[in-house]
Design a protein around this motif. Structure first.
Motif, PDB file in Angstrom:
ATOM      1  N   HIS A   1      93.199 -39.988 -23.130  1.00  0.00           N
ATOM      2  CA  HIS A   1      94.125 -40.821 -22.944  1.00  0.00           C
ATOM      3  C   HIS A   1      95.806 -40.091 -23.832  1.00  0.00           C
ATOM      4  O   HIS A   1      95.214 -40.100 -25.031  1.00  0.00           O
TER       5      HIS A   1
ATOM      6  N   ASP B   1      99.844 -43.416 -21.553  1.00  0.00           N
ATOM      7  CA  ASP B   1      98.678 -44.033 -20.401  1.00  0.00           C
ATOM      8  C   ASP B   1      99.112 -45.836 -20.496  1.00  0.00           C
ATOM      9  O   ASP B   1      99.313 -46.563 -21.353  1.00  0.00           O
TER      10      ASP B   1
ATOM     11  N   TRP C   1      98.227 -47.481 -18.129  1.00  0.00           N
ATOM     12  CA  TRP C   1      96.713 -48.850 -18.538  1.00  0.00           C
ATOM     13  C   TRP C   1      96.679 -49.319 -19.512  1.00  0.00           C
ATOM     14  O   TRP C   1      96.367 -50.305 -20.012  1.00  0.00           O
ATOM     15  N   ALA C   2      96.747 -48.175 -20.643  1.00  0.00           N
ATOM     16  CA  ALA C   2      96.171 -48.983 -21.916  1.00  0.00           C
ATOM     17  C   ALA C   2      97.327 -49.950 -22.743  1.00  0.00           C
ATOM     18  O   ALA C   2      96.632 -50.373 -23.180  1.00  0.00           O
ATOM     19  N   ALA C   3      98.273 -49.432 -22.451  1.00  0.00           N
ATOM     20  CA  ALA C   3      99.195 -50.047 -22.568  1.00  0.00           C
ATOM     21  C   ALA C   3      99.257 -51.431 -22.355  1.00  0.00           C
ATOM     22  O   ALA C   3      99.661 -52.482 -22.687  1.00  0.00           O
TER      23      ALA C   3
ATOM     24  N   LYS D   1      96.775 -53.213 -21.107  1.00  0.00           N
ATOM     25  CA  LYS D   1      95.217 -53.896 -21.949  1.00  0.00           C
ATOM     26  C   LYS D   1      96.093 -54.074 -23.219  1.00  0.00           C
ATOM     27  O   LYS D   1      95.702 -55.226 -23.197  1.00  0.00           O
ATOM     28  N   ARG D   2      96.776 -53.310 -24.013  1.00  0.00           N
ATOM     29  CA  ARG D   2      96.987 -54.057 -25.392  1.00  0.00           C
ATOM     30  C   ARG D   2      98.131 -55.203 -24.846  1.00  0.00           C
ATOM     31  O   ARG D   2      97.562 -56.064 -25.805  1.00  0.00           O
TER      32      ARG D   2
ATOM     33  N   ASP E   1     104.863 -50.131 -25.488  1.00  0.00           N
ATOM     34  CA  ASP E   1     104.367 -50.785 -23.913  1.00  0.00           C
ATOM     35  C   ASP E   1     105.029 -51.302 -22.768  1.00  0.00           C
ATOM     36  O   ASP E   1     104.923 -50.996 -21.967  1.00  0.00           O
TER      37      ASP E   1
ATOM     38  N   HIS F   1      94.407 -42.699 -15.241  1.00  0.00           N
ATOM     39  CA  HIS F   1      94.928 -42.557 -16.612  1.00  0.00           C
ATOM     40  C   HIS F   1      95.676 -41.436 -16.375  1.00  0.00           C
ATOM     41  O   HIS F   1      95.213 -40.109 -16.337  1.00  0.00           O
TER      42      HIS F   1
ATOM     43  N   SER G   1      96.295 -38.712 -19.625  1.00  0.00           N
ATOM     44  CA  SER G   1      95.332 -37.960 -20.147  1.00  0.00           C
ATOM     45  C   SER G   1      96.503 -36.722 -20.814  1.00  0.00           C
ATOM     46  O   SER G   1      96.303 -36.288 -19.713  1.00  0.00           O
TER      47      SER G   1
END
Length: 574
Positions: A349, A353, A355-357, A359-360, A372, A399, A401
């Motif tokens: 990723h 990304d 979704w990663a942001a 989630k954090r 984020d 995502h 990637s």
């Protein structure tokens, strides 16, 4: 279920269980769980404790003489296999071989699948192959293991398509070359994103007939004078304590390296070790060589990820997700005398990304707070579409990637010279360290290349984005083949009917040693191409059933003479 610590036991303590289980990892704990609340007394003997302790992990040290050889942190070229050999370094990484309740599940990612039918077959081009059972006969035990692992249905091929909520498109791949293959991931029952940790199984193992002994390392298996039964087990603790176990039955569940090492090192009665009259203990060491096959340009990532991603089904009110990949068909394996292997997608990723942001931010991780927040604010449509895919279509999250590649895990053709022996170096208890010579053969290399080229041809034939083969495959430079191991050592005490090529019989009992059983990946007849945990636990369930029947029969047999004697005495008027 009391958990006792050998360090606090008086020196010379003796234990007299009906069943001694050596190893408190997933296999040992599964067998103990199956024997819970039965009439037999069970002692689980664990070298570590419930917590990580560096002092215990140093007992994992091995002398590596395989490919590649690691010296002073630098790998020699060998034949070009430049892998991490994560369980083969002089001091094995603590995160992959764990002494402690729960074993390797402290650090695994939960990836599971069962072997294919062809993996159980006697294959003429693989001289040491064939299991003493069929995939079908093992299916009930595998289903029980799947329930313990909180998995969905044990379906890993095209039969799964009909069960998925929103299956991938049926691509026109040549079935004589490639077949679909799926993996699923074990998780904690109440934490879907957390891989299952068997330390929790130990904590919940409350039964009056189960005891767990920690900080207890088995250093020697002592046979009786006939050499045909186990008399006792010698135990040591890090502070110099010692104890003896006098068991009726022993089950070794210490892993693919340590099971063989303990048998070989138990030389007080037999110079070659226990169960090693034919020199088979430690031979046929296999793992799952892993390599990258091909990569896609960033422009093609989304088009490929649409077909090779996570797909869900609802099972007993829970959504279970399966990862879609591809394997070599049985047809091409037979025709070209190859081994089984399967390729799975790996996405890297991008830093941005959404979704990663998100989630954090939801975890309260503010290390990238401003960035984020900006990424999430710019991506409402992307996040909404991803949520729809996940919640409604029950597919893998979208995502952004930077890379999509296909990696492979390949079965190994068994080689008697790929093996575990004993080193001249000793551990802290004076026990010889394992000497590991892991070998990768040309059949594995040919099979991986065949799978890679089949993927390229079939992607092109079906108008999908074209991947780029890794250099050593594209240029046929086998001497530059790049493999790492998967920390799945297996087959070192393989199961079979012929003592010339196996260590344990079809019931997992060591040939010629009554009451000594072995469990785990070391008894695999062949290593297959899939992650071993589900198979290990299925075989553990099967062994536990056998042990219950065996112990019940022995109990009845032991009681019979007393009944006869009392009746005879009454009849005689004594």
């Amino acid at each position: 279920m009391p958990i006792r610590d050998l360090r606090s036991a008086p020196t010379g303590t003796e234990f007299r269980p009906d069943v001694a289980i050596v190893g408190g990892g997933p296999v040992g704990l599964t067998i103990a769980r199956e024997l819970a609340n039965s009439r037999c007394r069970v002692l689980v003997i664990e070298s570590g404790s419930a917590d990580f302790e560096a002092a215990q992990q140093t007992l994992n040290a091995v002398e590596n003489v395989g490919e590649p050889i690691a010296r002073d942190g630098v790998e020699s070229p060998g034949r070009g296999y430049n892998g991490s050999l994560s369980w083969l370094n002089d001091i094995a990484p603590f995160e992959l071989r764990n002494r402690g309740l729960g074993g390797s599940t402290h650090t695994w990612i939960g990836k599971c699948a069962s072997f294919d039918e062809i993996d159980f077959e006697r294959r003429s081009w693989l001289p040491v192959s064939g299991w003493p059972m069929t995939r079908e006969s093992l299916a009930p035990a595998l289903d029980r293991a799947a329930r313990l692992l909180n998995l969905g249905p044990n379906l890993y091929d095209e039969r799964l398509f009909g069960r998925l909520h929103s299956p991938p498109d049926e691509l026109g791949f040549d079935r004589d070359l490639l077949r679909p293959f799926f993996w699923q991931f074990s998780h904690e029952r109440d934490q879907h994103g957390e891989p299952m940790r068997f330390a929790h199984v130990a904590a919940e193992l409350v039964a009056p007939n189960i005891d767990i002994l920690t900080h207890a390392t088995v250093t020697q298996i002592q046979l009786d004078t006939s050499g045909r039964r186990v008399a006792s087990l010698d135990l040591r603790s890090v502070d110099g304590g010692c104890a003896t176990v006098w068991p009726e039955t022993v089950v070794l569940c210490a892993g693919g390296i340590e099971n063989a090492r303990l048998l070989l090192a138990s030389r007080s009665l037999m110079a070659g070790g226990v169960g090693n009259a034919r020199g088979v203990v430690g031979r046929y060491l296999a793992d799952h060589p892993r390599s990258t096959l091909l990569r896609f340009d960033w422009q093609g990532i989304d088009a490929v990820a649409r077909h090779f991603n996570f797909y869900g089904l609802v099972d007993h009110g829970r959504t279970q997700f399966y990862l879609h990949g591809l394997r070599l068909s049985p047809t091409v394996q037979r025709r070209e005398e190859l081994v089984n292997c399967a390729a799975y997608p790996v996405q890297i990723h991008s830093p941005g990304d959404p979704w990663a942001a998100l989630k954090r931010l939801m975890r309260g991780d503010h290390t990238r707070l401003a960035g984020d927040l900006a990424v999430v604010a710019r991506s409402p449509g992307f996040l909404a579409k991803g949520a729809f895919r996940r919640m409604i279509q029950k597919r893998g999250m979208m995502h952004r990637s930077d890379e999509l590649r296909f990696d492979v895990m390949v079965e190994q053709k068994l080689d008697a010279e790929s093996r575990v022996t004993l080193s001249d170096r000793l551990d802290r208890y004076g026990v010889p360290m394992p000497r590991v010579a892991w070998k990768i053969g040309s059949t594995e290399v040919r099979s991986v290349k065949r799978l890679a080229r089949a993927l390229v041809s079939e992607f092109g034939r079906n108008a999908l984005p074209q991947p780029h083969l890794v250099d050593w495959i594209a240029w046929d430079e086998d001497d530059r083949a790049a493999f790492t191991d998967m920390a799945h050592p297996s087959c070192t005490t393989r199961m079979g009917s012929d003592p010339a090529t196996s260590v344990v019989d079809p019931d997992a009992m060591v040939h010629g040693v009554d009451g000594l059983f072995v469990a785990g990946s070391s008894v695999f007849s062949t290593p297959g191409h899939a992650n071993p945990t589900l198979m290990m636990l299925g075989l553990a369930m099967r062994l536990a059933d056998h042990l219950k029947t065996r112990l019940e029969r022995r109990s009845v047999s032991a009681a019979t003479p007393r009944v006869v004697t009392e009746e005879a005495a009454a009849a005689s008027g004594a």
